[in-house]
Write an enzyme that holds these catalytic residues in place. Structure first.
Site, PDB file in Angstrom:
ATOM      1  CD  GLU A 150      -1.886  -2.373   1.265  1.00  0.00           C
ATOM      2  OE1 GLU A 150      -0.769  -2.683   1.739  1.00  0.00           O
ATOM      3  OE2 GLU A 150      -2.761  -3.219   1.005  1.00  0.00           O
TER       4      GLU A 150
ATOM      5  CG  HIS B 156     -11.326  -7.122   5.673  1.00  0.00           C
ATOM      6  ND1 HIS B 156     -10.541  -7.710   6.632  1.00  0.00           N
ATOM      7  CD2 HIS B 156     -10.660  -7.276   4.502  1.00  0.00           C
ATOM      8  CE1 HIS B 156      -9.460  -8.208   6.059  1.00  0.00           C
ATOM      9  NE2 HIS B 156      -9.499  -7.965   4.768  1.00  0.00           N
TER      10      HIS B 156
END
Lengths: 323, 329
Positions: A60, A129
């Site tokens: 990321e 999530h």
């Protein structure tokens, strides 16, 4: 008007903008070969090639950092974060680099980049999530933050974000991807920074956005049965905040409730409430109420998850407390 | 390798400019003329000089909090640099950045970076842009031994390697991560050894020898430009000054610094070599020095006389006002 899904609307926006401008490209994890974990990129690599729609390593910081570098070098990257929860891994890139580079360097450069981040709790994805983290970025000068609630806005805001010369965070709720709705044919943009009065009413203003907007509308239906007419505003953009639209509504209704899926503490509702309290307190006939997720990580069990998320009944109850 | 008279003079001019600029900054800071804090590049001049001599104006670099040397070597204007360090509106960043955030986008200098390891992926992205646009530009990322322990190093090297991007990662191993000695923080003998983990060449070079740096960088830049992918180039050097001006330097002895200055100062090394080979004379070197000192005095004068930003400039440069508007000053 034709009806398409939210995911299809974002795909159309991507395709139209990539067609229009060769500097626009897309990168992220699992987006090219798999088409995105929510199918929101399906078909794009076939149309534009695997160079312009590229699968990245699970890195990321490199994905966001490289997006910034490419933007500085003249490209217009759209970067997908997979899940908004993973933006935490790239916070230096978002907060210290993407947001500040233009200012720090005295306006010598720009960062025309869009960071797309699916968010929200759906189907027991548990604590890492499921989050809605948009409020964090309200605190960082230099960013714009948009968060559509329907297919038409999804398309119009994404196109506007891609054309904006500033870094834009684009939050898209995972459960909205399958939502169908009318989307105009052809070219249209939704301006960044403009809220939308979705339902007019005289008794209370409910400010909301993203998936919770639909809960707010259902709450308004229920309230109407009891004679309370709620005005429902879809913010669409969180930064810059459309204070004008909020203020005009509060002046009329004299009551304010803000509802979102993100944690109530320190949420966007806190900012909206503070702004209204600072500038509009004389118009209010009662306290401002915030509705948001409870202050606890998102639990896995289907027995627990709905308990921590704001529900239609919570919005109805909040309105009734002040009206 | 044979070097022309012009190349030799250019090497010395750049190295001496960096040295004198930094010495001047040191004095000005101690005299209270410079706000904030400053990190000096003294002792590492041969790295920026040797690498940058292989780059074109259109090539990109990313730099660090210790970035004055890179900026000078890439060809920046000393007056605008000095004015920025003074916090003046005539500076590169109109006084918004200061010493740690000087950039000059007109020469591909994508900015110094206050976050250690913040530049890796900006360079990777600039190289990706070059590849997508089909130019033959190269991006060079300068970083220190300390930054090589950031995750950004590993993510950036892997991404650049797997996509065969035109990047050269130049590690300036100056032996100290801020105040902590290299040996106590890093598991390998050479940072360059880590290249094997990414399947790219790792090269160690004497960072106090501008000729050696030039040759090693030439190979790496050519490799990048011709589509061969990234190289990790480690220049072993030494930070003669503290981490910042005012650093009490409790982590090393004065003797260690003195010995280095005596035996392996890159400017002294250069002088010894060109004088011994009769390539440049004392007089020629002295002429360059006199010219450089004058330029630096002019830069200081410019910075001192320049106005500070006006209050109404506080909010300027935050957002681009209109979409797709031309940007840049």
């Amino acid at each position: 008007m034709r009806e398409i899904t939210f995911a299809e609307a974002t795909m159309e926006a991507m395709a139209e903008e990539m067609e229009r401008d060769s500097r626009v490209f897309l990168m992220g994890e699992d987006i090219a070969r798999q088409g995105g974990i929510f199918g929101q990129f399906k078909g794009l690599p076939q149309k534009f090639g695997f160079d312009r729609v590229r699968d990245t390593p699970i890195s990321e910081t490199a994905i966001v950092g490289a997006g910034i570098g490419a933007a500085l070098a003249g490209m217009r990257p759209v970067v997908d974060m997979h899940f908004v929860d993973f933006i935490t891994v790239a916070m230096d890139e978002v907060v210290n680099q993407m947001a500040k580079i233009r200012y720090m360097f005295g306006g010598q450069c720009k960062v025309p980049m869009v960071l797309r981040a699916p968010d929200g709790a759906a189907r027991s994805a548990a604590a890492q999530h499921s989050q809605s983290l948009e409020a964090w970025f309200v605190h960082v000068p230099g960013l714009k933050v948009v968060i559509p609630s329907n297919p038409a806005d999804a398309k119009g805001l994404l196109k506007a974000a891609i054309r904006d010369d500033n870094p834009v965070l684009y939050f898209e709720n995972k459960d909205l991807f399958r939502m169908k709705g009318p989307v105009p044919d052809g070219e249209f943009l939704v301006p960044i920074g403009k809220a939308n009065v979705v339902r007019e009413g005289r008794d209370v203003t409910i400010v909301s956005y993203s998936i919770t907007l639909h809960k707010a509308l259902k709450a308004a239906d229920k309230l109407a049965e009891e004679g309370i007419e709620a005005e429902v505003i879809d913010l669409r953009t969180i930064v810059p905040l459309d204070k004008e639209t909020i203020f005009a509504s509060v002046k009329k209704t004299k009551h304010l409730v803000i509802a979102h899926e993100a944690t109530k503490n320190g949420g966007v509702g806190s900012e909206v409430a503070a702004v209204v309290a600072e500038e509009m307190i004389d118009y209010l006939d009662g306290p401002i109420k915030r509705v948001g997720a409870k202050f606890v990580p998102i639990p896995f069990s289907p027995a627990l998850e709905p308990l921590m998320l704001p529900q239609i009944e919570d919005i109805v109850a909040a309105v009734k407390e002040i009206c | 390798m044979e070097f022309s008279q012009e190349q030799l003079e250019a090497f010395y001019r750049t190295m001496y400019t960096i040295r004198s600029f930094e010495e001047k900054i040191n004095d000005l800071f101690l005299a209270g003329e410079i706000p904030g804090f400053v990190h000096l590049y003294i002792g590492e001049e041969a790295v920026a000089t040797g690498v940058m001599a292989n780059l074109r104006k259109t090539d990109y670099i990313t730099s660090t909090h210790r970035g004055h040397g890179h900026t000078i070597a890439k060809g920046a204007d000393l007056k605008r640099m000095m004015a920025e360090i003074f916090g003046k509106r005539t500076g590169y960043c109109r006084g918004k950045g200061g010493s740690m955030h000087i950039a000059d986008f007109s020469i591909g200098m994508l900015g110094a970076n206050g976050v250690v390891g913040g530049g890796f992926n900006l360079a990777v992205g600039a190289a990706l842009a070059a590849k997508l646009m089909g130019t033959d530009q190269v991006a060079v990322c300068f970083f220190g031994d300390g930054a090589s322990n950031r995750g950004t190093f590993h993510e950036g090297l892997n991404m650049a390697a797997v996509w065969k991007l035109p990047v050269v990662f130049v590690c300036e191993n100056n032996q100290y991560a801020s105040t902590t000695p290299y040996r106590t923080t890093t598991s390998v003998e050479n940072i360059a050894d880590r290249a094997i983990g990414y399947g790219i060449p790792g090269v160690v070079v004497d960072g106090n020898d501008v000729f050696a740096v030039y040759e090693a960088a030439q190979a790496a830049v050519e490799r990048a430009r011709s589509g061969g992918g990234p190289t990790l180039l480690e220049a072993k050097t030494y930070r003669i000054k503290g981490h910042f001006v005012g650093d009490p330097e409790l982590y090393r002895t004065r003797q260690e610094v003195e010995e280095h200055l005596e035996n392996d100062d890159p400017l002294k090394n250069f002088r010894r070599q060109v004088l011994a080979a009769s390539r440049l004379s004392e007089r020629e070197l002295a002429e360059i020095e006199a010219q450089v000192r004058e330029e630096i005095e002019e830069a200081v004068d410019f910075a001192r006389k320049s106005p500070f930003p006006a209050p109404e400039e506080l909010f300027e440069d935050l957002y681009v006002e209109s979409g797709e508007a031309a940007c840049g000053k």
